[in-house]
Motif scaffolding. Structure first.
Motif, PDB file in Angstrom:
ATOM      1  N   GLN A   1      13.441  46.752  -3.996  1.00  0.00           N
ATOM      2  CA  GLN A   1      13.665  45.682  -3.128  1.00  0.00           C
ATOM      3  C   GLN A   1      14.299  44.508  -3.631  1.00  0.00           C
ATOM      4  OE1 GLN A   1       9.861  45.291  -1.407  1.00  0.00           O
ATOM      5  NE2 GLN A   1      10.206  46.928   0.202  1.00  0.00           N
ATOM      6  N   GLY A   2      14.209  44.141  -4.721  1.00  0.00           N
ATOM      7  CA  GLY A   2      14.866  42.958  -5.317  1.00  0.00           C
ATOM      8  C   GLY A   2      13.888  41.916  -5.674  1.00  0.00           C
ATOM      9  N   TRP A   3      12.824  42.050  -5.672  1.00  0.00           N
ATOM     10  CA  TRP A   3      11.426  40.952  -5.929  1.00  0.00           C
ATOM     11  C   TRP A   3      11.585  40.913  -7.702  1.00  0.00           C
ATOM     12  CZ3 TRP A   3       9.592  38.441  -2.112  1.00  0.00           C
ATOM     13  CH2 TRP A   3       9.967  38.981  -1.048  1.00  0.00           C
TER      14      TRP A   3
ATOM     15  N   LEU B   1       4.430  50.830  -6.280  1.00  0.00           N
ATOM     16  CA  LEU B   1       4.775  49.302  -6.021  1.00  0.00           C
ATOM     17  C   LEU B   1       5.636  48.700  -6.986  1.00  0.00           C
ATOM     18  CD1 LEU B   1       3.726  47.380  -3.569  1.00  0.00           C
ATOM     19  CD2 LEU B   1       2.348  46.493  -5.649  1.00  0.00           C
ATOM     20  N   VAL B   2       5.499  48.895  -8.224  1.00  0.00           N
ATOM     21  CA  VAL B   2       6.486  48.228  -9.040  1.00  0.00           C
ATOM     22  C   VAL B   2       7.692  48.621  -9.123  1.00  0.00           C
ATOM     23  CG1 VAL B   2       6.704  48.002 -11.666  1.00  0.00           C
ATOM     24  CG2 VAL B   2       4.406  47.798 -10.816  1.00  0.00           C
ATOM     25  N   ARG B   3       7.908  49.966  -8.832  1.00  0.00           N
ATOM     26  CA  ARG B   3       9.421  50.516  -8.495  1.00  0.00           C
ATOM     27  C   ARG B   3       9.778  50.059  -7.275  1.00  0.00           C
ATOM     28  NH1 ARG B   3       6.215  55.067 -10.165  1.00  0.00           N
ATOM     29  NH2 ARG B   3       6.533  55.984 -12.372  1.00  0.00           N
ATOM     30  N   LEU B   4       9.001  49.897  -6.315  1.00  0.00           N
ATOM     31  CA  LEU B   4       9.444  49.502  -4.811  1.00  0.00           C
ATOM     32  C   LEU B   4      10.114  48.075  -5.063  1.00  0.00           C
ATOM     33  CD1 LEU B   4       9.763  49.901  -1.904  1.00  0.00           C
ATOM     34  CD2 LEU B   4       7.414  49.195  -1.470  1.00  0.00           C
TER      35      LEU B   4
ATOM     36  N   ARG C   1       1.617  48.338 -17.582  1.00  0.00           N
ATOM     37  CA  ARG C   1       2.237  47.115 -18.348  1.00  0.00           C
ATOM     38  C   ARG C   1       3.894  47.813 -18.522  1.00  0.00           C
ATOM     39  NH1 ARG C   1      -0.499  43.398 -22.905  1.00  0.00           N
ATOM     40  NH2 ARG C   1       1.473  42.401 -23.323  1.00  0.00           N
ATOM     41  N   ASP C   2       3.738  48.789 -19.168  1.00  0.00           N
ATOM     42  CA  ASP C   2       5.168  49.487 -19.837  1.00  0.00           C
ATOM     43  C   ASP C   2       6.109  49.821 -18.616  1.00  0.00           C
ATOM     44  OD1 ASP C   2       4.051  49.457 -22.295  1.00  0.00           O
ATOM     45  OD2 ASP C   2       3.727  51.641 -22.527  1.00  0.00           O
ATOM     46  N   LEU C   3       5.581  50.333 -17.517  1.00  0.00           N
ATOM     47  CA  LEU C   3       6.375  50.490 -16.376  1.00  0.00           C
ATOM     48  C   LEU C   3       7.008  49.095 -15.849  1.00  0.00           C
ATOM     49  CD1 LEU C   3       7.657  52.443 -14.201  1.00  0.00           C
ATOM     50  CD2 LEU C   3       5.567  51.891 -12.877  1.00  0.00           C
ATOM     51  N   ALA C   4       6.124  48.076 -15.777  1.00  0.00           N
ATOM     52  CA  ALA C   4       6.714  46.881 -15.355  1.00  0.00           C
ATOM     53  C   ALA C   4       7.612  46.570 -16.082  1.00  0.00           C
ATOM     54  CB  ALA C   4       5.741  46.052 -15.330  1.00  0.00           C
ATOM     55  N   GLY C   5       7.660  46.515 -17.628  1.00  0.00           N
ATOM     56  CA  GLY C   5       8.535  45.914 -18.484  1.00  0.00           C
ATOM     57  C   GLY C   5       9.839  46.851 -18.393  1.00  0.00           C
TER      58      GLY C   5
END
Length: 322
Positions: free
Chosen positions: A32-34, A25-28, A60-64
């Protein structure tokens, strides 16, 4: 104002198909541009009992790495039960969500006063049963005091973890509009307890004047917001709102005052998120729709709210130069 994606959109309960896991979801959201993601804390998404210390660090690391802020961790809670054991279980659940928010670097837990929940049939969600039935019909007293006591306890936990709680103005119990949230904030009296104000679930959701009044009244305590609905594409390629608000007989055709609300938020200097959520049964040709329907609605939602924000920012700049 920032714009984000609420993970309930892709939790697999509103469309026919599998959920998108929180890492994907984070990658999506990035694709998508959010600008941020809000994590729903029911399975199979960010249920605290399912996320190990290593999972939390990886997320957390992935989001960063993706440049996506985990802007909120959101328990679906009911703090109003007159049954002590049920209420204490919910307090425990929210406490664990606060800890999860801290571990993920999220500043916020969006909460409910008395969320009735949904039921699932063959994997698909419905409000019909829970929202038409009073599960506490046996209780003749007021349940608001249970909510206030719970919020005072949870606000202390949130403050200790450097997290804020944001109460959503979602009915139909205890809280029914923004004024009810403001009254709770005043009574609880903690700087860690603030507001999530959604114009689409206000009784006067289609009133631009109400949107402006609400934004002004909540200016000092509002930390978060959402939007929902369904969209259609006009012949010229632009996006129009086709439905929004509570999923009731007025859903289709309801013109929520999103333009006025976004204008008012931007003008007020609001720095929080407005997050998109698809939170009702997705139907296509009379049948449950698949995930492509959700992808399409989500893309149009991003176009719609981005255009509203851009227009509001232009107005704010023009006003500042008058």
């Amino acid at each position: 104002m920032k714009i984000g994606l609420y993970s309930v959109t892709y939790r697999g309960v509103w469309y026919r198909g599998e959920a998108i896991d929180v890492f994907s979801l984070v990658r999506l959201a990035k694709e998508q541009g959010w600008e941020g993601v809000e994590l729903d804390t029911e399975r199979p998404h960010a249920a605290p009992m399912d996320l190990s210390a290593d999972d939390r660090k990886r997320l957390r690391d992935l989001a960063g790495e993706c440049g996506i802020e985990i802007c909120a961790v959101s328990p679906n809670c009911d703090l109003s039960s007159p049954v002590p054991g049920q209420r204490e279980a919910m307090i425990c659940y929210v406490r664990e969500c606060i800890k999860l928010a801290h571990d993920l670097g999220s500043p916020l837990c969006k909460i409910f006063a008395a969320w009735r929940g949904i039921t699932l049939h063959n994997g698909l969600g419905t409000y019909a049963e829970t929202h038409s039935y009073n599960q506490y019909g046996f209780w003749k007293g007021d349940r608001r005091g249970f909510v206030v006591d719970s919020l005072r306890e949870l606000s202390k936990v949130a403050a200790d973890h450097g997290v804020a709680l944001a109460m959503q103005n979602h009915g139909p119990d205890i809280v029914n509009d923004y004024r009810d949230v403001l009254a709770l904030i005043e009574e609880v009296g903690s700087p860690a307890f603030q507001a999530c104000m959604d114009i689409n679930i206000e009784p006067q959701s289609d009133s631009p004047e109400h949107a402006r009044v609400m934004a002004a009244a909540c200016r000092n305590v509002q930390r978060h917001s959402h939007m929902n609905g369904e969209f259609a594409r006009r012949a010229d390629g632009s996006v129009e709102l086709a439905a929004a608000g509570y999923f009731d007989k007025h859903f289709w055709g309801r013109q929520v005052a999103y333009p006025a609300y976004v204008d008012a938020l931007v003008e007020s200097g609001y720095q929080g998120y407005m997050n998109w959520e698809f939170c009702h049964p997705a139907m296509e040709n009379g049948q449950p729709a698949g995930i492509e329907y959700i992808h399409n609605q989500t893309r149009m939602a991003l176009e719609y709210v981005s255009a509203l924000r851009e227009a509001a920012e232009r107005k704010a700049v023009a006003a500042a130069h008058r």
